[in-house]
Design a protein around this motif. Structure first.
Motif, PDB file in Angstrom:
ATOM      1  N   PHE A  89       0.986  -1.129   0.253  1.00 38.56           N
ATOM      2  CA  PHE A  89      -0.003   0.067  -0.049  1.00 38.56           C
ATOM      3  C   PHE A  89       0.943   1.158  -0.109  1.00 38.56           C
ATOM      4  O   PHE A  89       1.995   1.205   0.417  1.00 38.56           O
ATOM      5  CB  PHE A  89      -0.839   0.153   1.203  1.00 38.56           C
ATOM      6  N   PRO A  90       0.372   2.314  -0.516  1.00 41.34           N
ATOM      7  CA  PRO A  90       1.372   3.367  -0.717  1.00 41.34           C
ATOM      8  C   PRO A  90       1.698   3.990   0.713  1.00 41.34           C
ATOM      9  O   PRO A  90       2.584   4.511   0.909  1.00 41.34           O
ATOM     10  CB  PRO A  90       0.180   4.548  -1.276  1.00 41.34           C
ATOM     11  N   LYS A  91       0.997   3.567   1.744  1.00 36.16           N
ATOM     12  CA  LYS A  91       1.459   4.326   3.272  1.00 36.16           C
ATOM     13  C   LYS A  91       2.085   3.215   3.873  1.00 36.16           C
ATOM     14  O   LYS A  91       2.336   3.136   5.275  1.00 36.16           O
ATOM     15  CB  LYS A  91       0.247   4.824   3.795  1.00 36.16           C
ATOM     16  N   GLY A  92       2.278   2.021   3.484  1.00 40.92           N
ATOM     17  CA  GLY A  92       3.056   0.817   4.043  1.00 40.92           C
ATOM     18  C   GLY A  92       2.568  -0.642   3.713  1.00 40.92           C
ATOM     19  O   GLY A  92       1.507  -0.633   3.288  1.00 40.92           O
ATOM     20  N   ASN A  93       3.730  -1.314   3.702  1.00 38.79           N
ATOM     21  CA  ASN A  93       3.397  -2.734   3.416  1.00 38.79           C
ATOM     22  C   ASN A  93       2.909  -3.614   4.741  1.00 38.79           C
ATOM     23  O   ASN A  93       3.215  -3.243   5.874  1.00 38.79           O
ATOM     24  CB  ASN A  93       4.646  -3.320   2.820  1.00 38.79           C
ATOM     25  N   LYS A  94       2.020  -4.390   4.230  1.00 40.79           N
ATOM     26  CA  LYS A  94       1.421  -5.092   5.420  1.00 40.79           C
ATOM     27  C   LYS A  94       1.118  -6.635   5.121  1.00 40.79           C
ATOM     28  O   LYS A  94       1.183  -6.911   3.764  1.00 40.79           O
ATOM     29  CB  LYS A  94      -0.205  -4.812   5.557  1.00 40.79           C
ATOM     30  N   GLU A  95       0.879  -7.436   6.198  1.00 41.17           N
ATOM     31  CA  GLU A  95       0.717  -8.931   5.942  1.00 41.17           C
ATOM     32  C   GLU A  95      -0.910  -8.799   6.338  1.00 41.17           C
ATOM     33  O   GLU A  95      -1.185  -8.533   7.216  1.00 41.17           O
ATOM     34  CB  GLU A  95       1.143  -9.708   6.686  1.00 41.17           C
ATOM     35  N   LEU A  96      -1.848  -9.671   5.306  1.00 46.39           N
ATOM     36  CA  LEU A  96      -2.999  -9.692   5.564  1.00 46.39           C
ATOM     37  C   LEU A  96      -3.504 -11.153   5.715  1.00 46.39           C
ATOM     38  O   LEU A  96      -3.319 -11.809   4.880  1.00 46.39           O
ATOM     39  CB  LEU A  96      -3.940  -9.077   4.354  1.00 46.39           C
ATOM     40  N   VAL A  97      -4.031 -11.304   6.883  1.00 49.25           N
ATOM     41  CA  VAL A  97      -4.644 -12.830   7.061  1.00 49.25           C
ATOM     42  C   VAL A  97      -6.036 -12.708   6.686  1.00 49.25           C
ATOM     43  O   VAL A  97      -6.947 -12.327   7.364  1.00 49.25           O
ATOM     44  CB  VAL A  97      -4.579 -13.314   8.554  1.00 49.25           C
TER      45      VAL A  97
END
Length: 717
Positions: free
Chosen positions: A536-544
């Protein structure tokens, strides 16, 4: 031996004169003019002269004359109540002292004459008889004495104000009544009658005006005071009838009114000390059965309110556990662990818990699920304690097959989504269920754990295979292979997986078929989940996310479509996910705790005209975001399907039971068949429903009606 010399009558009279003078001096409280030893010798000499009868008669006359004078004085006494009692007691104590001295003088007469002559009393007993006959037979004296004693006792009972010496006076006078043999008729019966009237009026007034707690304390205090009164001045044999009388008037006669007025308030406020007081009092008057009936009625009424309140189904089990814990504590501390009360509690819980058929069993299973999930933030020991409490409620439930169905469905989610707080706790609880219901009840549940163990071993082998290492370099694939008969039935899904997922799925399918030839795999998507990396533009995430959520998100993965919006129909056509599941997945992505997608228009309702786009402003404080909680949620449709499955299984079990019974009996009457079915079936069934199953078997040619008797059935081989 020579006979004693004869003496003259003048000598006899002279010697008697000496004794008479001594008697009069004693009765007038004057010092004796002669020593006691000399007077004793005079009595002995006269007895030797065979003048014992003469002496006895003269002594009786002197005592009688003295008592008559004392009676006349008392009758002239103008005092009443306590002053009169003191005067009477002084008269009695003086008389007793006088008779003691007189007896010591005439002791030889008692030994040689009175004790050896039939119907003759000793000088002491003669003195008591004369006192009773000539003084206590006076109507006026007895009336004033009884009235004074009763008034003094009543004053002490309720005013606690009387002369300090009065307890000793009463004790002495009541001892007089006992010594004279007039205690029962002269005092005890009138005393008990007066006490009855006093407490009868007091009970009616106080029950009407006092709270039950205060009334119980009042009764306890009254009983204690009456016991103290018995020790203080009443005769010991009065204690039992007095206490029984007070208990009868204050407790037994008003037992039902007491319970109707305040039993519920005592239980509601958890007033265990007052309940213990109530139990002890009712036990003493033989009214425990009445208390037990009220206890059972209260338990059923409150329990029924909890079970039938559909607005509070979500808290039903916790409310029942709190209610049971409170009643158990009352049973242990207030009702002395009475076995009859314990059985009443069990019967009451079993009664109201089965009013709503399958609902309590369903809610118990859901409650256990909430405690066994990894999100329940409590220790294993606390979870184990909660499970033991739940098991108590489970024992009362008749529809245990309903519990099994819902518990198995929730267990499947915990195992497949890795949401269990502890596998050891899970297995421990299944062991407890096995001990309660037998191995047949838990065989499928144990099979589920066996499948998970086999799946872990299978995945270890799959991950070591060369094709997996070559193909799945940046992806991990985990598959749980389940035995269809052990697990809940899931609807087959035709969801369209992304090409990359299909490739991994085919890779495992080839591996499995090479390892187990002849087996057929059916893929279930509803409980699959994925861990995706989101940029994402505002930071990478791990999505469960759930598998359905992952399929939807992959549609927005193409950079060319990224700025565009996808319509609901576009998503539906691309994924082929069933609409109910698609709606749930989209709602969780757009209006959950984290808004990964944006919905246009922005409202919670999912419609076929809605548009969806990636939330470019998405941000979250945590690196890993869990949005697959929707998989743990239970829809109305899921509950309905589970319940319907239970009822279908019941029909199969009823049919099998009917055929089994008829195959053994060959011919059986309708009533006998229904009774045997009700005994054998482990779940509640109505006779009308059983009749429908019998008709169904007749239609399918398993049974037939007897041609000569329509109430008889014949088995058809």
């Amino acid at each position: 031996y020579s006979a004693p010399p004869k003496v003259s009558d003048e000598y006899i009279l002279t010697q008697w004169g000496r004794l008479k003078r001594a008697i009069n001096e004693i009765q007038q409280n004057q010092p004796l003019s002669e020593k006691l030893e000399e007077l004793y010798q005079v009595c002995q000499n006269l007895c030797h002269q065979k003048k014992a009868a003469f002496l006895y008669e003269k002594l009786e006359v002197e005592c009688r004359n003295h008592v008559v004078l004392e009676k006349e004085k008392l009758e002239r006494d103008a005092f009443f109540d306590e002053p009169f009692l003191i005067t009477l007691n002084d008269c009695w104590t003086r008389y007793c002292s006088q008779m003691h001295l007189i007896r010591s003088i005439f002791l030889y007469l008692d030994r040689t004459f009175a004790l050896h002559t039939s119907g003759m009393m000793t000088s002491w007993d003669m003195g008591l008889s004369i006192f009773n006959k000539f003084l206590m037979t006076s109507t006026e004296i007895r009336k004033k004495a009884l009235s004074g004693i009763l008034n003094a006792i009543e004053k002490e009972r309720f005013l606690s104000t009387w002369i300090n010496s009065m307890p000793q006076v009463l004790k002495s006078l009541l001892r007089m009544y006992s010594d004279l043999g007039i205690y029962l008729n002269g005092f005890e019966r009138p005393f008990l009658e007066a006490t009855t009237l006093i407490y009868r009026g007091a009970a009616s007034e106080r029950i009407a005006n006092m709270e039950i707690q205060d009334y119980l304390l009042y009764v306890e205090e009254r009983l204690l005071k009456e016991k103290e009164r018995c020790l203080l001045y009443l005769d010991e044999k009065t204690r039992r009838p007095l206490i029984e009388l007070v208990e009868h008037e204050l407790v037994k006669k008003h037992a039902k009114a007491l319970l109707e007025k305040g039993f519920e308030s005592l239980v509601n406020t958890n007033a265990r000390a007052d309940l213990s007081r109530l139990y002890i009092l009712l036990e003493r008057v033989g009214e425990l059965e009445l208390l037990r009936a009220f206890f059972g009625f209260y338990t059923k009424r409150v329990g029924l309110q909890i079970v039938t309140n559909q607005n509070k189904d979500c808290t039903m089990v916790q409310d029942l556990l709190n209610f049971k814990e409170k009643l158990d504590l009352i049973l242990d501390t207030s009702f002395q662990k009475n076995e009859g009360f314990s059985n009443t509690l069990k019967d009451s819980f079993e009664s109201f818990l089965n009013i709503r058929q399958h609902k309590p069993a369903e809610m118990i299973a859901k409650y256990i699920d909430s405690k066994l999930r990894s999100t329940s933030k409590i220790s294993e020991s606390e979870v184990d304690a909660f499970l033991d409490q739940s098991l108590v409620l489970f024992r009362f439930v008749q529809g245990k097959d309903v519990f099994e169905a819902f518990y198995k469905r929730d267990l499947a989610k915990r195992l497949l989504l890795n949401k269990s707080v502890s596998l050891n706790v899970e297995k421990s609880f299944i062991s407890k269920l096995k001990a309660e219901c037998g191995p047949g009840f838990t065989s499928k549940l144990e099979g589920m754990f066996k499948d998970m163990n086999i799946s872990r071993e299978l995945m270890d082998a799959f991950h070591q295979s060369k094709k997996y290492k070559d193909t799945c370099k940046d992806t991990e694939l985990h598959v749980s292979v389940l035995t269809q008969g052990f697990w809940p039935a899931y609807r087959p899904s035709d969801a369209r997986l992304p090409p990359q997922m299909m490739e991994y799925q085919d890779l495992f399918k080839d591996f499995y078929h090479k390892r187990y030839r002849g087996r057929h795999l059916i893929w279930q998507s509803s409980l699959g989940y994925c861990v995706l990396k989101g940029y994402f533009p505002k930071g990478n995430k791990e999505l469960v996310v759930s598998l359905y959520q992952a399929i939807i998100l992959f549609l927005f993965n193409d950079a060319q479509t990224h700025p565009l919006r996808l319509s609901y129909l576009d998503i539906f056509k691309a994924t082929n996910i069933e609409k109910p599941e698609l709606d749930r997945a989209l709602a969780s992505l757009t209006h959950g705790k984290t808004q990964i997608l944006l919905k246009y228009p922005n409202n919670p309702q999912i419609n076929s005209t809605d548009l969806f786009a990636v939330n470019e402003e998405f941000t979250a404080p945590l690196l890993r975001i869990k949005t697959n909680a929707v998989q743990l949620e239970e829809s109305v449709e899921d509950n309905a399907i589970t319940t319907e499955k239970v009822f279908q299984d019941r029909q199969y079990q009823v049919d099998a039971a009917i055929v089994r019974i008829m195959k053994f009996r060959k011919t059986l009457g309708h009533t006998e068949l229904i009774n045997e079915l009700l005994e054998q079936l482990k779940f509640p069934m109505k006779a009308t429903d059983l009749k429908k199953r019998i008709e169904s078997l007749i239609d399918r040619d398993y049974l037939e009606r007897d041609k000569s008797d329509g109430n008889m059935y014949n088995y058809l081989a």
